[in-house]
Design a protein around this motif. Structure first.
Motif, PDB file in Angstrom:
ATOM      1  N   ALA A 113      28.658  68.295 -62.498  1.00  0.00           N
ATOM      2  CA  ALA A 113      27.814  68.354 -63.689  1.00  0.00           C
ATOM      3  C   ALA A 113      28.080  67.099 -64.508  1.00  0.00           C
ATOM      4  O   ALA A 113      29.112  66.439 -64.344  1.00  0.00           O
ATOM      5  N   LEU A 114      27.161  66.767 -65.413  1.00  0.00           N
ATOM      6  CA  LEU A 114      27.286  65.533 -66.173  1.00  0.00           C
ATOM      7  C   LEU A 114      28.602  65.435 -66.956  1.00  0.00           C
ATOM      8  O   LEU A 114      29.257  64.379 -66.913  1.00  0.00           O
ATOM      9  N   PRO A 115      29.054  66.489 -67.654  1.00  0.00           N
ATOM     10  CA  PRO A 115      30.339  66.371 -68.359  1.00  0.00           C
ATOM     11  C   PRO A 115      31.497  66.071 -67.408  1.00  0.00           C
ATOM     12  O   PRO A 115      32.397  65.288 -67.737  1.00  0.00           O
ATOM     13  N   ASP A 116      31.461  66.681 -66.229  1.00  0.00           N
ATOM     14  CA  ASP A 116      32.520  66.427 -65.246  1.00  0.00           C
ATOM     15  C   ASP A 116      32.443  64.998 -64.726  1.00  0.00           C
ATOM     16  O   ASP A 116      33.471  64.342 -64.540  1.00  0.00           O
ATOM     17  N   PHE A 117      31.228  64.520 -64.497  1.00  0.00           N
ATOM     18  CA  PHE A 117      31.070  63.148 -64.004  1.00  0.00           C
ATOM     19  C   PHE A 117      31.611  62.148 -65.021  1.00  0.00           C
ATOM     20  O   PHE A 117      32.320  61.200 -64.670  1.00  0.00           O
ATOM     21  N   VAL A 118      31.288  62.355 -66.296  1.00  0.00           N
ATOM     22  CA  VAL A 118      31.786  61.466 -67.342  1.00  0.00           C
ATOM     23  C   VAL A 118      33.307  61.494 -67.391  1.00  0.00           C
ATOM     24  O   VAL A 118      33.966  60.460 -67.537  1.00  0.00           O
ATOM     25  N   ALA A 119      33.892  62.689 -67.232  1.00  0.00           N
ATOM     26  CA  ALA A 119      35.348  62.815 -67.295  1.00  0.00           C
ATOM     27  C   ALA A 119      36.023  62.132 -66.111  1.00  0.00           C
ATOM     28  O   ALA A 119      36.971  61.359 -66.282  1.00  0.00           O
ATOM     29  N   VAL A 120      35.546  62.406 -64.894  1.00  0.00           N
ATOM     30  CA  VAL A 120      36.247  61.905 -63.711  1.00  0.00           C
ATOM     31  C   VAL A 120      36.057  60.408 -63.494  1.00  0.00           C
ATOM     32  O   VAL A 120      36.837  59.777 -62.789  1.00  0.00           O
ATOM     33  N   THR A 121      35.040  59.835 -64.110  1.00  0.00           N
ATOM     34  CA  THR A 121      34.841  58.392 -63.973  1.00  0.00           C
ATOM     35  C   THR A 121      35.512  57.616 -65.094  1.00  0.00           C
ATOM     36  O   THR A 121      35.293  56.407 -65.241  1.00  0.00           O
ATOM     37  N   GLY A 122      36.328  58.299 -65.884  1.00  0.00           N
ATOM     38  CA  GLY A 122      37.119  57.628 -66.906  1.00  0.00           C
ATOM     39  C   GLY A 122      36.337  57.213 -68.139  1.00  0.00           C
ATOM     40  O   GLY A 122      36.774  56.339 -68.886  1.00  0.00           O
ATOM     41  N   LYS A 139      35.852  56.780 -73.972  1.00  0.00           N
ATOM     42  CA  LYS A 139      34.872  55.916 -74.617  1.00  0.00           C
ATOM     43  C   LYS A 139      33.801  56.746 -75.306  1.00  0.00           C
ATOM     44  O   LYS A 139      33.360  56.423 -76.432  1.00  0.00           O
ATOM     45  N   LEU A 140      33.364  57.822 -74.655  1.00  0.00           N
ATOM     46  CA  LEU A 140      32.361  58.697 -75.264  1.00  0.00           C
ATOM     47  C   LEU A 140      32.895  59.286 -76.562  1.00  0.00           C
ATOM     48  O   LEU A 140      32.172  59.354 -77.572  1.00  0.00           O
ATOM     49  N   ALA A 141      34.156  59.723 -76.548  1.00  0.00           N
ATOM     50  CA  ALA A 141      34.756  60.280 -77.762  1.00  0.00           C
ATOM     51  C   ALA A 141      34.775  59.253 -78.888  1.00  0.00           C
ATOM     52  O   ALA A 141      34.502  59.580 -80.052  1.00  0.00           O
TER      53      ALA A 141
END
Length: 239
Positions: free
Chosen positions: A142-151, A155-157
């Motif tokens: 899922a998109l949140p997981d993709f953002v998390a696992v790609t480091g 930056k988003l925070a």
């Protein structure tokens, strides 16, 4: 004389986040004792050192099973490895949870195996758009997981923090580059988060006694800003 490998009594930092209560619950649902699980792992998965005491230690969370042990335990409990781990956070944890070999992921994204393994170790994804889409597809991210696992979550925070504390309009495009959602959705969510945070600050600064409680509420809001963002976009990660 061949020596049998013994499990370490120390937590394994490279292992996925093991869900000890889930292991105990699944075993009980099958009507199995620790001795049955241990026997199945010895007989079917070639792990001669597994004893009932080791199974109990896993279930109590005092020892974390290694990757081969986790796979064997899942087989003995007739479940997938993903059912025995907590919410995956890293690329490697998502891969293990899905039961996908690193070779298969590397092949799917068109990457050399050694380069892919280095990506897992560093936690920094540098694949292009096509490779990113392939990664999300092969691991069902899922998109949140993709953002998390790609480091990219840190930056988003940072962007969200700035958006709610200054002018949110300036951060729509940067956020969209990290989280490719509908522009209108991101605009509405950033505006709403900005208004909510400013409400916390207004309470803190008011003469009506906002005080310490309101100030702490504002800090808690910022600490959980990524979670608030995903909740309001209606995008959820792995549960």
């Amino acid at each position: 004389m061949c020596r049998v490998r013994q499990p370490s009594a120390r937590p394994n930092p490279s292992a996925p986040p093991f869900d000890a209560p889930a292991a105990r619950r699944l075993r009980a649902a099958l009507g199995m004792g620790p001795e049955h699980v241990a026997y199945g792992m010895r007989a079917s998965y070639g792990l001669p050192y597994v004893t009932p005491d080791l199974v109990i230690a896993w279930e109590r969370g005092t020892i974390t099973p290694s990757n081969p042990e986790l796979t064997a335990l899942a087989g003995a409990l007739w479940c997938s490895p993903g059912e025995l781990i907590g919410r995956p956070r890293t690329l490697r944890e998502h891969r293990v949870a899905r039961g996908v070999a690193p070779e298969d992921v590397a092949r799917a994204v068109g990457m050399d195996l050694r380069a892919y393994l280095r990506t897992e170790e560093s936690g920094q994804w540098r694949g292009d758009e096509r490779q990113s889409a392939a990664l999300a597809r092969v691991l069902d991210l899922a998109l949140p997981d993709f953002v998390a696992v790609t480091g990219r979550e840190t930056k988003l925070a940072e962007l969200l923090h700035s958006a709610v504390t200054t002018r949110w309009q300036a951060y729509v495009a940067p956020v969209l580059r990290l989280a490719p959602l509908e522009r209108g959705v991101v605009e509405a969510v950033l505006q709403g988060l900005h208004q909510d945070y400013q409400g916390h600050m207004t309470a803190t600064l008011s003469w009506g006694g906002g005080g310490t409680g309101a100030s702490e509420s504002g800090r808690d809001f910022l600490d959980r800003i990524v979670e608030h963002f995903w909740d309001r976009t209606g995008t959820t990660g792995t549960g």
